[in-house]
Design a protein around this motif. Structure first.
Motif, PDB file in Angstrom:
ATOM      1  N   ALA A  72       8.056  -1.796  -6.690  1.00 35.83           N
ATOM      2  CA  ALA A  72       6.617  -1.714  -6.426  1.00 35.83           C
ATOM      3  C   ALA A  72       5.899  -2.997  -6.850  1.00 35.83           C
ATOM      4  CB  ALA A  72       6.018  -0.506  -7.130  1.00 35.83           C
ATOM      5  N   VAL A  73       6.279  -3.562  -7.995  1.00 38.31           N
ATOM      6  CA  VAL A  73       5.686  -4.827  -8.446  1.00 38.31           C
ATOM      7  C   VAL A  73       6.002  -5.922  -7.430  1.00 38.31           C
ATOM      8  CG1 VAL A  73       5.857  -6.655 -10.197  1.00 38.31           C
ATOM      9  CG2 VAL A  73       5.585  -4.268 -10.907  1.00 38.31           C
ATOM     10  N   SER A  74       7.237  -5.962  -6.951  1.00 39.04           N
ATOM     11  CA  SER A  74       7.616  -6.969  -5.950  1.00 39.04           C
ATOM     12  C   SER A  74       6.839  -6.782  -4.655  1.00 39.04           C
ATOM     13  CB  SER A  74       9.113  -6.899  -5.664  1.00 39.04           C
ATOM     14  OG  SER A  74       9.840  -7.330  -6.789  1.00 39.04           O
ATOM     15  N   ALA A  75       6.649  -5.528  -4.242  1.00 41.82           N
ATOM     16  CA  ALA A  75       5.871  -5.271  -3.028  1.00 41.82           C
ATOM     17  C   ALA A  75       4.447  -5.787  -3.186  1.00 41.82           C
ATOM     18  CB  ALA A  75       5.868  -3.773  -2.703  1.00 41.82           C
ATOM     19  N   CYS A  76       3.848  -5.547  -4.361  1.00 43.26           N
ATOM     20  CA  CYS A  76       2.493  -6.037  -4.617  1.00 43.26           C
ATOM     21  C   CYS A  76       2.460  -7.560  -4.644  1.00 43.26           C
ATOM     22  CB  CYS A  76       1.966  -5.470  -5.933  1.00 43.26           C
ATOM     23  SG  CYS A  76       1.588  -3.716  -5.863  1.00 43.26           S
ATOM     24  N   ALA A  77       3.460  -8.161  -5.265  1.00 41.09           N
ATOM     25  CA  ALA A  77       3.522  -9.624  -5.317  1.00 41.09           C
ATOM     26  C   ALA A  77       3.671 -10.200  -3.907  1.00 41.09           C
ATOM     27  CB  ALA A  77       4.669 -10.074  -6.210  1.00 41.09           C
ATOM     28  N   ASN A  78       4.513  -9.576  -3.091  1.00 38.56           N
ATOM     29  CA  ASN A  78       4.687 -10.032  -1.706  1.00 38.56           C
ATOM     30  C   ASN A  78       3.374 -10.004  -0.942  1.00 38.56           C
ATOM     31  OD1 ASN A  78       7.422 -10.398  -2.091  1.00 38.56           O
ATOM     32  ND2 ASN A  78       8.009  -8.463  -1.152  1.00 38.56           N
ATOM     33  N   GLY A  79       2.528  -9.027  -1.262  1.00 40.12           N
ATOM     34  CA  GLY A  79       1.240  -8.902  -0.593  1.00 40.12           C
ATOM     35  C   GLY A  79       0.106  -9.609  -1.315  1.00 40.12           C
ATOM     36  N   ALA A  80       0.449 -10.438  -2.309  1.00 37.27           N
ATOM     37  CA  ALA A  80      -0.539 -11.180  -3.104  1.00 37.27           C
ATOM     38  C   ALA A  80      -1.528 -10.253  -3.807  1.00 37.27           C
ATOM     39  CB  ALA A  80      -1.264 -12.226  -2.251  1.00 37.27           C
ATOM     40  N   ALA A  88      -3.317  -8.288  -9.212  1.00 34.14           N
ATOM     41  CA  ALA A  88      -3.892  -7.354 -10.189  1.00 34.14           C
ATOM     42  C   ALA A  88      -3.106  -6.046 -10.203  1.00 34.14           C
ATOM     43  CB  ALA A  88      -5.366  -7.098  -9.890  1.00 34.14           C
ATOM     44  N   ALA A  89      -2.758  -5.553  -9.030  1.00 34.06           N
ATOM     45  CA  ALA A  89      -1.977  -4.316  -8.941  1.00 34.06           C
ATOM     46  C   ALA A  89      -0.589  -4.523  -9.531  1.00 34.06           C
ATOM     47  CB  ALA A  89      -1.878  -3.844  -7.494  1.00 34.06           C
ATOM     48  N   ALA A  90       0.028  -5.677  -9.258  1.00 31.45           N
ATOM     49  CA  ALA A  90       1.353  -5.973  -9.801  1.00 31.45           C
ATOM     50  C   ALA A  90       1.312  -6.001 -11.323  1.00 31.45           C
ATOM     51  CB  ALA A  90       1.876  -7.298  -9.259  1.00 31.45           C
ATOM     52  N   LEU A  91       0.297  -6.645 -11.882  1.00 37.91           N
ATOM     53  CA  LEU A  91       0.159  -6.722 -13.337  1.00 37.91           C
ATOM     54  C   LEU A  91      -0.083  -5.337 -13.934  1.00 37.91           C
ATOM     55  CD1 LEU A  91       0.050  -8.388 -15.902  1.00 37.91           C
ATOM     56  CD2 LEU A  91      -2.385  -8.796 -15.440  1.00 37.91           C
ATOM     57  N   GLN A  92      -0.912  -4.539 -13.286  1.00 32.97           N
ATOM     58  CA  GLN A  92      -1.194  -3.190 -13.774  1.00 32.97           C
ATOM     59  C   GLN A  92       0.085  -2.357 -13.790  1.00 32.97           C
ATOM     60  OE1 GLN A  92      -4.164  -1.087 -11.553  1.00 32.97           O
ATOM     61  NE2 GLN A  92      -3.906   0.792 -12.719  1.00 32.97           N
ATOM     62  N   LEU A  93       0.884  -2.444 -12.743  1.00 31.90           N
ATOM     63  CA  LEU A  93       2.150  -1.702 -12.700  1.00 31.90           C
ATOM     64  C   LEU A  93       3.108  -2.170 -13.784  1.00 31.90           C
ATOM     65  CD1 LEU A  93       2.882  -1.490  -8.879  1.00 31.90           C
ATOM     66  CD2 LEU A  93       2.256   0.385 -10.406  1.00 31.90           C
ATOM     67  N   PHE A  94       3.165  -3.480 -13.985  1.00 30.48           N
ATOM     68  CA  PHE A  94       4.045  -4.012 -15.017  1.00 30.48           C
ATOM     69  C   PHE A  94       3.631  -3.480 -16.388  1.00 30.48           C
ATOM     70  CE2 PHE A  94       5.148  -7.160 -18.222  1.00 30.48           C
ATOM     71  CZ  PHE A  94       6.534  -7.199 -18.048  1.00 30.48           C
ATOM     72  N   CYS A  95       2.338  -3.496 -16.670  1.00 35.89           N
ATOM     73  CA  CYS A  95       1.846  -2.985 -17.957  1.00 35.89           C
ATOM     74  C   CYS A  95       2.128  -1.496 -18.099  1.00 35.89           C
ATOM     75  CB  CYS A  95       0.356  -3.275 -18.093  1.00 35.89           C
ATOM     76  SG  CYS A  95      -0.012  -5.036 -18.286  1.00 35.89           S
ATOM     77  N   GLY A 114       0.817  -1.225   0.000  1.00 41.70           N
ATOM     78  CA  GLY A 114       0.000   0.000   0.000  1.00 41.70           C
ATOM     79  C   GLY A 114       0.843   1.264   0.000  1.00 41.70           C
ATOM     80  N   PRO A 115       1.780   1.388   0.937  1.00 42.00           N
ATOM     81  CA  PRO A 115       2.646   2.567   0.920  1.00 42.00           C
ATOM     82  C   PRO A 115       3.508   2.658  -0.347  1.00 42.00           C
ATOM     83  CG  PRO A 115       2.680   1.572   3.094  1.00 42.00           C
ATOM     84  CD  PRO A 115       1.932   0.625   2.183  1.00 42.00           C
ATOM     85  N   ALA A 116       3.905   1.507  -0.891  1.00 40.01           N
ATOM     86  CA  ALA A 116       4.690   1.521  -2.128  1.00 40.01           C
ATOM     87  C   ALA A 116       3.872   2.126  -3.269  1.00 40.01           C
ATOM     88  CB  ALA A 116       5.159   0.112  -2.494  1.00 40.01           C
ATOM     89  N   LEU A 117       2.613   1.731  -3.372  1.00 45.97           N
ATOM     90  CA  LEU A 117       1.743   2.287  -4.422  1.00 45.97           C
ATOM     91  C   LEU A 117       1.480   3.768  -4.188  1.00 45.97           C
ATOM     92  CD1 LEU A 117      -0.892  -0.543  -4.983  1.00 45.97           C
ATOM     93  CD2 LEU A 117       1.157  -0.015  -6.317  1.00 45.97           C
ATOM     94  N   GLN A 118       1.334   4.157  -2.936  1.00 46.61           N
ATOM     95  CA  GLN A 118       1.126   5.575  -2.623  1.00 46.61           C
ATOM     96  C   GLN A 118       2.340   6.400  -3.043  1.00 46.61           C
ATOM     97  OE1 GLN A 118      -1.759   7.121  -1.460  1.00 46.61           O
ATOM     98  NE2 GLN A 118      -0.580   8.893  -2.117  1.00 46.61           N
ATOM     99  N   LEU A 119       3.532   5.850  -2.813  1.00 48.57           N
ATOM    100  CA  LEU A 119       4.750   6.553  -3.226  1.00 48.57           C
ATOM    101  C   LEU A 119       4.807   6.724  -4.738  1.00 48.57           C
ATOM    102  CD1 LEU A 119       7.527   5.136  -0.910  1.00 48.57           C
ATOM    103  CD2 LEU A 119       6.916   7.520  -1.203  1.00 48.57           C
ATOM    104  N   LEU A 120       4.420   5.692  -5.494  1.00 50.97           N
ATOM    105  CA  LEU A 120       4.394   5.822  -6.954  1.00 50.97           C
ATOM    106  C   LEU A 120       3.461   6.952  -7.363  1.00 50.97           C
ATOM    107  CD1 LEU A 120       6.037   3.201  -7.297  1.00 50.97           C
ATOM    108  CD2 LEU A 120       4.426   2.617  -9.099  1.00 50.97           C
ATOM    109  N   HIS A 121       2.300   6.986  -6.734  1.00 47.18           N
ATOM    110  CA  HIS A 121       1.323   8.045  -7.014  1.00 47.18           C
ATOM    111  C   HIS A 121       1.913   9.418  -6.674  1.00 47.18           C
ATOM    112  CE1 HIS A 121      -2.651   9.844  -7.388  1.00 47.18           C
ATOM    113  NE2 HIS A 121      -2.444  10.438  -6.236  1.00 47.18           N
TER     114      HIS A 121
END
Length: 87
Positions: free
Chosen positions: A63-71, A74-81, A39-46
Motif C-alpha cells: 500500500a505504501v508503494s502504491a501511494c508512492a507510485n501515485g505521488a 502524505a498517505a504513504a507516510l501515514q501508512l508507514f507510521c 486509491g483502491p489499495a487504500l480502500q482495501l486496507l480500510h
C-alpha cells in the motif's frame, strides 16, 4: 488491468460467501500497487480493517508503494507510521 481482476475476485469471493484472508487481500493490494492504483489499495486496507482481516507488513508495504507510485506522499507516510505503531 490485473488489479481490476484482483478486486473482482475479492467481490466474487464475497458473493460466494468465501471468507477473505490476509493472503487474498495482500495479493489484491499488491496488484493495485503494480497497477499504480493507490486509491483502491487504500480502500482495501480500510475494508480489511472492517472485515477483521489482519494487515501485516506485506499489506502495508504494498500500500505504501502504491501511494508512492501515485505521488501520494502524505498517505504513504501515514501508512508507514500506522504500520510502525501497530507492528
Amino acid at each position: 488491468g490485473e488489479w481490476r481482476s484482483a478486486l473482482q475476485l475479492l467481490r466474487d469471493m464475497a458473493a460466494c460467501r468465501v471468507e477473505r484472508d490476509a493472503i487474498t487481500c495482500n495479493a489484491a493490494v499488491s496488484a493495485c500497487e503494480k497497477g499504480w492504483e493507490w486509491g483502491p489499495a487504500l480502500q482495501l486496507l480500510h475494508d480489511m480493517m472492517h472485515c477483521h482481516v489482519t494487515r501485516d507488513a506485506w499489506t502495508y508495504s504494498a500500500a505504501v508503494s502504491a501511494c508512492a507510485n501515485g505521488a501520494q506522499w502524505a498517505a504513504a507516510l501515514q501508512l508507514f507510521c500506522e504500520m510502525v505503531a501497530t507492528h
